[in-house]
Design a protein around this motif. Structure first.
Motif: not given
Ligand SMILES: [Zn+2]
Length: 496
Positions: A262, A284-286, A322, A325, A328
């Motif tokens: 992130c 980073c999940a985004g 997160w 970010c 995210c």
């Molecule tokens: Zn992220």
């Protein structure tokens, strides 16, 4: 009169073939078999014993080769009268992975429905042959089978890199006590330990501690090493379950690929107790390129490991990064997620779809329950048993490995072998149908404290003997002093 004599002779012959019940003999078989009947007399194992088996069955032939090699090394009489028979009987009425052993004057016969049972019968035979050179094996009938299908050990190869030969040695040790799962924790903050061809920096950079920590051992397994480990495990009827940690416990990746975090910041790889401790940075999940990266990695992992389950970690993912970010937060908005816990769930579900598309199943630590469990995921319950209970109630498969009984990095003061031996993997809270979802249990050996082969061995044994019996034997017959006695009679955990 003549007829009567013949009749008497025939009767006598038949009577001779029937074994005479004998007293209970002490046999150092571990885990303890389900049932044994003893008869009067002993078979003498000798070097001239003939091995009979179906030559056309490759798996049986492999086991036969192992039997030959084992018997060849034994100190036993040169000459005897007996043979060894290995028999697969597809019609046999036996439990999964079960076997039967019959020992009489002229032969030892191991019968099983499948090759794994035959292999377990061979492990028992190894323990039946005494080390006193006599080759004496008591006449007996044994029926045996495991209580659970998942009988595992997790080795953490990230915190401390464990050389390939050491891992191979563990395969022998597990096989000797009929355990069938070796879970390798291949990635964590302390190092990436598996070669991924598409991302060579993962091993060129991410398997090495920062140079300021001089004296730390670096290392990784090449894909060739992994193939060797997996093949050797298969010969020993052990499945190697790979674990690739995500989205937390992944800062080692950012030493080479900071763009997947992130913050975008590069991190240094530090030994567990010498570095900054738990860092906030996670995958980073985004960022869609993170998923592309992980799918590429998993594609290579899946090609190397035939395991039905692929472990994706999922534990202890700090959510602070997160929260800060923008990518995210955008993902949370766009997907209509409630919070960061649901974002973790989104991450795992997306990875699960990919793993399922490759014909495999996802397993993760019990944190993957938070924010909603992925559709077909199995749960490894470590923070106690509640995660396992919850997952089973939701209809998911479960492997138990609670810190209370199964964390072998813990001291013997908190977790004695006797305590491990008292463990019951199926919680009382579950209904009959839910108990079937408990596949078994495993010991977890984290290597942040014990970091040498000797100290790791000392953490694992004798506790692993206790767990092996918990997972194999009927709990009604548990007897700790008897377990200790059998442990002392074994040749040692190599048992070869
Ligand atoms: Zn992220």
């Amino acid at each position: 009169m003549k007829n009567l004599t013949l009749f008497s002779l025939l009767f006598l012959l038949l009577a001779c073939n029937k074994p005479v019940p004998g007293e209970i003999r002490e046999i150092p078989v571990l885990p303890k078999p389900q049932s044994v009947s003893f008869y009067k007399g002993d078979f003498i194992m000798s070097h001239d014993a003939t091995l009979k088996f179906d030559q056309s069955d490759i798996k049986v032939k492999e086991i036969a080769d192992q039997v030959t090699a084992f018997v060849g090394k034994l100190s036993i009489p040169e000459k005897g009268k007996g043979n060894i028979e290995l028999t697969i009987d597809n019609q046999a009425d036996m439990k999964p992975s079960g076997y039967q052993i019959k020992v009489r004057r002229n032969k030892i016969r191991i019968t099983a429905k499948n090759a794994d049972g035959l292999f377990y019968g061979f492990q028992t035979l190894k323990q039946l042959i005494p080390s006193d050179g006599s080759g004496k094996v008591p006449f007996l009938d044994m029926t045996d089978f495991p209580a659970f299908g998942w009988r595992g050990l997790m080795l953490d190869c990230s915190r401390t890199f464990l050389p390939k030969d050491y891992v191979l040695k563990y395969i022998d040790r597990l096989a000797a006590i009929k355990m069938n799962i070796l879970h390798l924790h291949l990635t964590d903050d302390q190092g990436w330990r598996i070669e991924i061809k598409k991302y060579p920096e993962l091993t060129r950079i991410c398997s090495n501690f920062d140079p300021k920590y001089a004296g730390e051992v670096n290392g990784f397994y090449t894909q060739e090493d992994i193939r060797e480990i997996v093949a050797y495990a298969a010969k020993n009827f052990i499945t190697v379950v790979p674990e690739i940690e995500m989205p937390g416990h992944s800062t080692e990746i950012f030493a080479a690929y900071p763009q997947f975090s992130c913050s975008g910041k590069k991190s240094a790889i530090f030994p567990f107790f010498k570095g900054p401790g738990v860092t906030e940075d996670i995958l980073c999940a985004g960022n869609d390129s993170v998923f592309t990266f992980m799918e590429d990695v998993l594609s290579e992992v899946i090609a190397l490991f035939p395991s039905e389950y692929i472990h994706i970690g999922g534990d202890e993912a700090p959510k602070a990064a997160w929260k800060k970010c923008s990518k995210c937060q955008n993902r949370i908005k766009k997907e209509g997620l409630k919070d960061e816990a649901e974002l973790q769930s989104y991450f795992i579900r997306r990875i699960e779809k990919f793993i399922n598309s490759k014909g495999r199943k996802l397993i993760g630590w019990d944190e993957i329950l938070e924010g909603g469990l992925a559709e077909n995921a199995a749960v490894m319950s470590w923070r106690g048993v509640q995660g396992g209970i919850e997952a089973a109630r939701q209809g998911h498969c479960v492997v138990m490995s609670p810190t209370s009984h199964c964390y072998f990095d813990y001291s013997y003061v908190t977790t004695s072998a006797e305590k491990v031996y008292s463990y019951h993997p199926v919680p009382n809270e579950l209904s009959v149908s839910q108990t079937k979802l408990v596949l078994g249990a495993q010991a977890n050996m984290w290597t942040h404290i014990a970091r040498t082969e000797e100290t790791i061995d000392a953490q694992i044994f004798p506790r692993l003997y206790a767990l092996a019996e918990v997972l194999w034997t009927n709990p009604v017959t548990r007897d700790y002093p008897d377990l200790e006695k059998r442990i002392s009679k074994l040749r040692g955990y190599e048992n070869h």
